[in-house]
Design a protein around this motif. Structure first.
Motif, PDB file in Angstrom:
ATOM      1  N   GLU A  20       0.840  -1.198   0.000  1.00 34.01           N
ATOM      2  CA  GLU A  20       0.000   0.000   0.000  1.00 34.01           C
ATOM      3  C   GLU A  20       0.873   1.245   0.000  1.00 34.01           C
ATOM      4  O   GLU A  20       1.906   1.294   0.661  1.00 34.01           O
ATOM      5  CB  GLU A  20      -0.881   0.030   1.249  1.00 34.01           C
ATOM      6  N   HIS A  22       0.333   5.453   0.556  1.00 37.43           N
ATOM      7  CA  HIS A  22      -0.617   6.459   1.034  1.00 37.43           C
ATOM      8  C   HIS A  22      -0.098   7.853   0.701  1.00 37.43           C
ATOM      9  O   HIS A  22       1.019   8.213   1.068  1.00 37.43           O
ATOM     10  CB  HIS A  22      -0.831   6.327   2.547  1.00 37.43           C
ATOM     11  N   HIS A 103       1.397  10.991  -9.680  1.00 36.79           N
ATOM     12  CA  HIS A 103       0.043  10.675  -9.217  1.00 36.79           C
ATOM     13  C   HIS A 103      -0.997  10.959 -10.299  1.00 36.79           C
ATOM     14  O   HIS A 103      -1.767  10.074 -10.675  1.00 36.79           O
ATOM     15  CB  HIS A 103      -0.291  11.450  -7.945  1.00 36.79           C
ATOM     16  N   ASN A 109       0.389   3.885 -11.172  1.00 41.11           N
ATOM     17  CA  ASN A 109      -0.608   2.821 -11.323  1.00 41.11           C
ATOM     18  C   ASN A 109       0.022   1.605 -11.989  1.00 41.11           C
ATOM     19  O   ASN A 109       0.623   1.713 -13.051  1.00 41.11           O
ATOM     20  CB  ASN A 109      -1.800   3.299 -12.153  1.00 41.11           C
ATOM     21  N   ARG A 116      -1.712  -1.000  -4.112  1.00 37.00           N
ATOM     22  CA  ARG A 116      -2.860  -0.114  -3.909  1.00 37.00           C
ATOM     23  C   ARG A 116      -2.356   1.259  -3.507  1.00 37.00           C
ATOM     24  O   ARG A 116      -1.429   1.380  -2.715  1.00 37.00           O
ATOM     25  CB  ARG A 116      -3.759  -0.669  -2.805  1.00 37.00           C
ATOM     26  N   ILE A 117      -2.981   2.281  -4.094  1.00 31.28           N
ATOM     27  CA  ILE A 117      -2.668   3.664  -3.744  1.00 31.28           C
ATOM     28  C   ILE A 117      -3.915   4.267  -3.121  1.00 31.28           C
ATOM     29  O   ILE A 117      -4.995   4.212  -3.710  1.00 31.28           O
ATOM     30  CB  ILE A 117      -2.262   4.484  -4.983  1.00 31.28           C
ATOM     31  N   GLU A 118      -3.752   4.820  -1.946  1.00 31.96           N
ATOM     32  CA  GLU A 118      -4.870   5.506  -1.297  1.00 31.96           C
ATOM     33  C   GLU A 118      -4.490   6.967  -1.110  1.00 31.96           C
ATOM     34  O   GLU A 118      -3.444   7.274  -0.541  1.00 31.96           O
ATOM     35  CB  GLU A 118      -5.198   4.878   0.051  1.00 31.96           C
ATOM     36  N   VAL A 119      -5.346   7.842  -1.622  1.00 36.83           N
ATOM     37  CA  VAL A 119      -5.131   9.279  -1.474  1.00 36.83           C
ATOM     38  C   VAL A 119      -6.081   9.773  -0.393  1.00 36.83           C
ATOM     39  O   VAL A 119      -7.290   9.591  -0.494  1.00 36.83           O
ATOM     40  CB  VAL A 119      -5.383  10.026  -2.800  1.00 36.83           C
ATOM     41  N   HIS A 120      -5.518  10.384   0.623  1.00 36.61           N
ATOM     42  CA  HIS A 120      -6.295  10.883   1.752  1.00 36.61           C
ATOM     43  C   HIS A 120      -6.535  12.376   1.569  1.00 36.61           C
ATOM     44  O   HIS A 120      -5.587  13.136   1.366  1.00 36.61           O
ATOM     45  CB  HIS A 120      -5.545  10.649   3.064  1.00 36.61           C
ATOM     46  N   LYS A 124      -8.308  14.124   6.535  1.00 42.49           N
ATOM     47  CA  LYS A 124      -9.058  12.860   6.560  1.00 42.49           C
ATOM     48  C   LYS A 124      -8.200  11.651   6.924  1.00 42.49           C
ATOM     49  O   LYS A 124      -8.710  10.569   7.066  1.00 42.49           O
ATOM     50  CB  LYS A 124      -9.701  12.587   5.192  1.00 42.49           C
ATOM     51  N   GLY A 125      -6.918  11.807   7.044  1.00 39.13           N
ATOM     52  CA  GLY A 125      -6.055  10.668   7.353  1.00 39.13           C
ATOM     53  C   GLY A 125      -5.234  10.948   8.592  1.00 39.13           C
ATOM     54  O   GLY A 125      -5.539  11.850   9.373  1.00 39.13           O
TER      55      GLY A 125
END
Length: 132
Positions: A20, A22, A103, A109, A116-120, A124-125
């Protein structure tokens, strides 16, 4: 479970499946990539206006706040070094341009090591970037 508790299986799985990554946005109401003279200049100096114009209206993602599993961070860092090698951008802050380019252009990608890439969103993070 921790790596010690599962015999290292979770880290081994992350290395084969991808870890992951982030990313953390700055304040979307503060300025977009195009409205921020710093971010716009880093992007256009490195890549040219035509290559980045499609995402100048996007929220700034802070390069200094990037977290992830070891395999994902290693892949991310290789991608960042490649951006320097390709662009030769030496301006102070070009790393933020590289980060946002990777990004928004989708350059991370499917990268080996990143599952997995999660953008906060800002606030929110676990990291709260102000980015005024």
């Amino acid at each position: 479970p921790s790596a010690e508790e599962d015999g290292g299986d979770s880290e081994a799985a992350a290395q084969t499946e991808g870890g992951e990554l982030h990313l953390f946005e700055e304040n979307a109401r503060g300025a977009t990539l195009g409205e921020s003279s710093f971010n716009r200049n880093w992007l256009t100096a490195a890549y040219g206006y035509d290559a980045v114009s499609s995402f100048l209206d996007k929220t700034i993602v802070c390069s200094g706040s990037t977290l992830g599993q070891k395999t994902a961070i290693e892949s991310y860092l290789r991608a960042m070094v490649t951006q320097f090698d390709v662009t030769k951008c030496k301006s102070k802050g070009c790393d933020q341009g590289f980060h946002n380019y990777l990004h928004y252009s989708g350059g991370l990608n499917g990268a080996e090591g990143i599952g997995r890439i999660e953008v906060h969103g800002q606030g929110k993070g676990i990291i709260n970037n102000l980015g005024l």
